[in-house]
Design a protein around this motif. Sequence first.
Motif, PDB file in Angstrom:
ATOM      1  N   VAL A 122       0.814  -1.216   0.000  1.00 55.42           N
ATOM      2  CA  VAL A 122       0.000   0.000   0.000  1.00 55.42           C
ATOM      3  C   VAL A 122       0.850   1.269   0.000  1.00 55.42           C
ATOM      4  O   VAL A 122       0.335   2.373  -0.160  1.00 55.42           O
ATOM      5  N   ASP A 123       2.172   1.126   0.164  1.00 61.31           N
ATOM      6  CA  ASP A 123       3.097   2.274   0.136  1.00 61.31           C
ATOM      7  C   ASP A 123       2.705   3.349   1.149  1.00 61.31           C
ATOM      8  O   ASP A 123       2.525   4.527   0.808  1.00 61.31           O
ATOM      9  N   ALA A 124       2.588   2.951   2.403  1.00 65.87           N
ATOM     10  CA  ALA A 124       2.211   3.892   3.458  1.00 65.87           C
ATOM     11  C   ALA A 124       3.342   4.881   3.732  1.00 65.87           C
ATOM     12  O   ALA A 124       4.498   4.488   3.917  1.00 65.87           O
ATOM     13  N   ARG A 138       3.736  22.172  11.155  1.00 68.96           N
ATOM     14  CA  ARG A 138       3.458  21.158  10.124  1.00 68.96           C
ATOM     15  C   ARG A 138       2.298  20.295  10.580  1.00 68.96           C
ATOM     16  O   ARG A 138       2.279  19.805  11.715  1.00 68.96           O
ATOM     17  N   VAL A 139       1.344  20.100   9.673  1.00 68.17           N
ATOM     18  CA  VAL A 139       0.194  19.246   9.981  1.00 68.17           C
ATOM     19  C   VAL A 139       0.613  17.777   9.891  1.00 68.17           C
ATOM     20  O   VAL A 139       1.663  17.444   9.349  1.00 68.17           O
ATOM     21  N   ASP A 140      -0.225  16.910  10.434  1.00 68.38           N
ATOM     22  CA  ASP A 140       0.002  15.463  10.341  1.00 68.38           C
ATOM     23  C   ASP A 140      -0.564  14.964   9.009  1.00 68.38           C
ATOM     24  O   ASP A 140      -1.756  15.145   8.720  1.00 68.38           O
ATOM     25  N   LEU A 141       0.293  14.357   8.182  1.00 70.54           N
ATOM     26  CA  LEU A 141      -0.133  13.840   6.876  1.00 70.54           C
ATOM     27  C   LEU A 141       0.232  12.367   6.746  1.00 70.54           C
ATOM     28  O   LEU A 141       1.373  11.970   7.059  1.00 70.54           O
ATOM     29  N   ARG A 142      -0.723  11.585   6.253  1.00 72.86           N
ATOM     30  CA  ARG A 142      -0.505  10.151   6.097  1.00 72.86           C
ATOM     31  C   ARG A 142      -1.122   9.709   4.761  1.00 72.86           C
ATOM     32  O   ARG A 142      -2.275  10.008   4.484  1.00 72.86           O
ATOM     33  N   LYS A 143      -0.328   8.986   3.979  1.00 74.18           N
ATOM     34  CA  LYS A 143      -0.745   8.644   2.610  1.00 74.18           C
ATOM     35  C   LYS A 143      -0.618   7.150   2.371  1.00 74.18           C
ATOM     36  O   LYS A 143       0.319   6.503   2.839  1.00 74.18           O
ATOM     37  N   MET A 144      -1.553   6.617   1.589  1.00 76.31           N
ATOM     38  CA  MET A 144      -1.488   5.214   1.167  1.00 76.31           C
ATOM     39  C   MET A 144      -2.305   5.031  -0.105  1.00 76.31           C
ATOM     40  O   MET A 144      -3.078   5.912  -0.491  1.00 76.31           O
ATOM     41  N   ASN A 499      -6.500   9.107  14.973  1.00 70.72           N
ATOM     42  CA  ASN A 499      -5.777   7.849  14.791  1.00 70.72           C
ATOM     43  C   ASN A 499      -6.719   6.652  14.683  1.00 70.72           C
ATOM     44  O   ASN A 499      -6.531   5.769  13.846  1.00 70.72           O
ATOM     45  N   SER A 500      -7.738   6.609  15.493  1.00 71.05           N
ATOM     46  CA  SER A 500      -8.645   5.452  15.502  1.00 71.05           C
ATOM     47  C   SER A 500      -9.475   5.334  14.234  1.00 71.05           C
ATOM     48  O   SER A 500     -10.009   4.260  13.933  1.00 71.05           O
ATOM     49  N   LEU A 501      -9.603   6.430  13.480  1.00 71.76           N
ATOM     50  CA  LEU A 501     -10.400   6.413  12.254  1.00 71.76           C
ATOM     51  C   LEU A 501      -9.555   6.202  10.999  1.00 71.76           C
ATOM     52  O   LEU A 501     -10.088   6.056   9.904  1.00 71.76           O
ATOM     53  N   LEU A 502      -8.252   6.190  11.169  1.00 71.59           N
ATOM     54  CA  LEU A 502      -7.367   5.955  10.025  1.00 71.59           C
ATOM     55  C   LEU A 502      -7.413   4.489   9.611  1.00 71.59           C
ATOM     56  O   LEU A 502      -7.712   3.596  10.427  1.00 71.59           O
ATOM     57  N   PRO A 503      -7.105   4.184   8.344  1.00 73.51           N
ATOM     58  CA  PRO A 503      -6.891   2.789   7.967  1.00 73.51           C
ATOM     59  C   PRO A 503      -5.794   2.185   8.850  1.00 73.51           C
ATOM     60  O   PRO A 503      -4.863   2.890   9.280  1.00 73.51           O
ATOM     61  N   LYS A 504      -5.894   0.898   9.123  1.00 75.88           N
ATOM     62  CA  LYS A 504      -4.908   0.264  10.007  1.00 75.88           C
ATOM     63  C   LYS A 504      -3.477   0.458   9.503  1.00 75.88           C
ATOM     64  O   LYS A 504      -2.541   0.539  10.293  1.00 75.88           O
ATOM     65  N   GLU A 505      -3.329   0.536   8.185  1.00 74.47           N
ATOM     66  CA  GLU A 505      -1.989   0.689   7.613  1.00 74.47           C
ATOM     67  C   GLU A 505      -1.330   1.997   8.027  1.00 74.47           C
ATOM     68  O   GLU A 505      -0.097   2.130   7.971  1.00 74.47           O
ATOM     69  N   LEU A 506      -2.141   2.995   8.426  1.00 73.60           N
ATOM     70  CA  LEU A 506      -1.611   4.315   8.758  1.00 73.60           C
ATOM     71  C   LEU A 506      -1.693   4.647  10.246  1.00 73.60           C
ATOM     72  O   LEU A 506      -1.234   5.714  10.671  1.00 73.60           O
ATOM     73  N   GLN A 507      -2.278   3.763  11.046  1.00 68.63           N
ATOM     74  CA  GLN A 507      -2.404   4.040  12.467  1.00 68.63           C
ATOM     75  C   GLN A 507      -1.050   3.975  13.170  1.00 68.63           C
ATOM     76  O   GLN A 507      -0.145   3.247  12.744  1.00 68.63           O
TER      77      GLN A 507
END
Length: 528
Positions: A122-124, A138-144, A499-507
């Motif tokens: 998934v290239d997290a 800087r904001v928190d950014l998470r990509k997949m 955090n709890s609402l993110l996909p597991k790959e990004l938690q």
Amino acid sequence: MIEGKSYIGSQLIAEGDIKVKTFNPELNEDNPWVFTEATALEIDKAVTLADEAFATYKDYSGERKASFLNAIADEIVALGDQLLEVYTKESGLPRGRAEGERGRTIGQLRAFAEMLLEGSWVDAVIDTAIPERQPFPRVDLRKMNVPLGPVVVFGSSNFPFAFSTAGGDTASALAAGCPVIVKSHSMHVGTGELVASAVIRAAKKTNMPEGVFSNLIGSGRTLGTALVAHPKVKAVGFTGSIAGGRALFDLAAKRPEPIPVFAEMGSINPVVILPKASEMNSKKWATAYAGSITMGTGQFCTNPGLIIGVKSDSLKRFTEELSQEISKINPTCMLHHSIKNNFDKGRDLLMSQENVEVIAKYNEDINPNYAAQTVLTVSGKTFLENKTLSEEVFGPFSVIVQCENEDELITVIKALDGQLTGTILSEGDEINEYSNVISALQNRVGRLIFNGVPTGVEVCPAMLHGGPYPASSDSRFTAVGINSVKRWVRPVSFQDWPNSLLPKELQNENQLGISRMVNNTVTTLPIE
């Protein structure tokens, strides 16, 4: 048992009036089964079911999707000899080829299952917040990567298993989380139905949503156009001719919502034979390329249709030895009488061009639908002046281009369309003297081969099966190997998400233990 019907989700349905049969090219007669082409309503139902399935299937865990893919592989094996027998009757290919291609198909499915279980595909990427950064926090950014949606897969003529119903396109799309609608290839509809039945049984056993897979029967123009134009279809996979792939590409681009078409199309796979290679190993390479040109009756997308060298006595000797070796090989059956007719037309067209010499052509009597292997030779000047000579002839056919010097050889390479593969044959350290040749060839191909033959595509992560247009519609992607999954996904960024609402790959916890890029460092550790 072959029913002659389309799978609309898990249901076998045939409400249309148009009936078709497949053809046995070895016996030169129709096969006994009768198939019913899908209606417009059936097409719409299949796509609608796929769209509904996507709502849940896209969120299935890697483990759950992996069990589905492994179950498909198991069910294909369970079809046993019946599947192999139908394959040979519809393709004219021998049983050994059927067994080998079935093994490759099963291997592909299991490879994607392993990829899903590992999970890093998934290239997290995570860049955590820096609230104290100045002058701006800087904001928190998470990509997949996330799946695109329902995918239409067009079965190919020359690989009834590996590039068709449950082949690489289907396996990779299902792995990505995309439901699949297969347009069964008209030359092997019976084979497609049997494989589709295996997919449906696997879907039921693993509790997949209804509509995660459908298999439709119909002509390319009618059914294919309807599927690509359907607003709920989000991507297309195609393996076939340049004309067919380009037509689908243009149709998809004209939609109100354009969608990607990942098409693998034409390639003549140039081979550069350097002077010392022809001087020291002409017999070795002549024997190898006689086998490569005729392998599978030349019906591989990686068939070496062009051999380029600098004019010399050793190149002349190679040419003569290739002629001798290829003439010893008995012709074999092509996939269909229409493919045989197209081969004859294409070969005859190139043979009729000015300043072309035929150096090898099998002239003994052959069975209907068998192809007489043919090799031509031309000068570099003639080749450059006549674009027709660079057109693909699908079958056991190749052209040898004899250039005056290295500069002309490079000019020939640069004039080529995009190709799947390019090969350099070299001896000793002479390769070090041809950096300009290597550079020119690399610019035109997706895979560079050193001292080998292009026929044969290893299914592994490092394989790139694609190339500059028209070898494929997007040279950034491969149609073979686990990285082919990237055709069916798109990246999504989550900004300041709980955090709890993110996909597991990004938690933060990284419960899946996957490899992620966290603040520019690759790690499997959780975020504290």
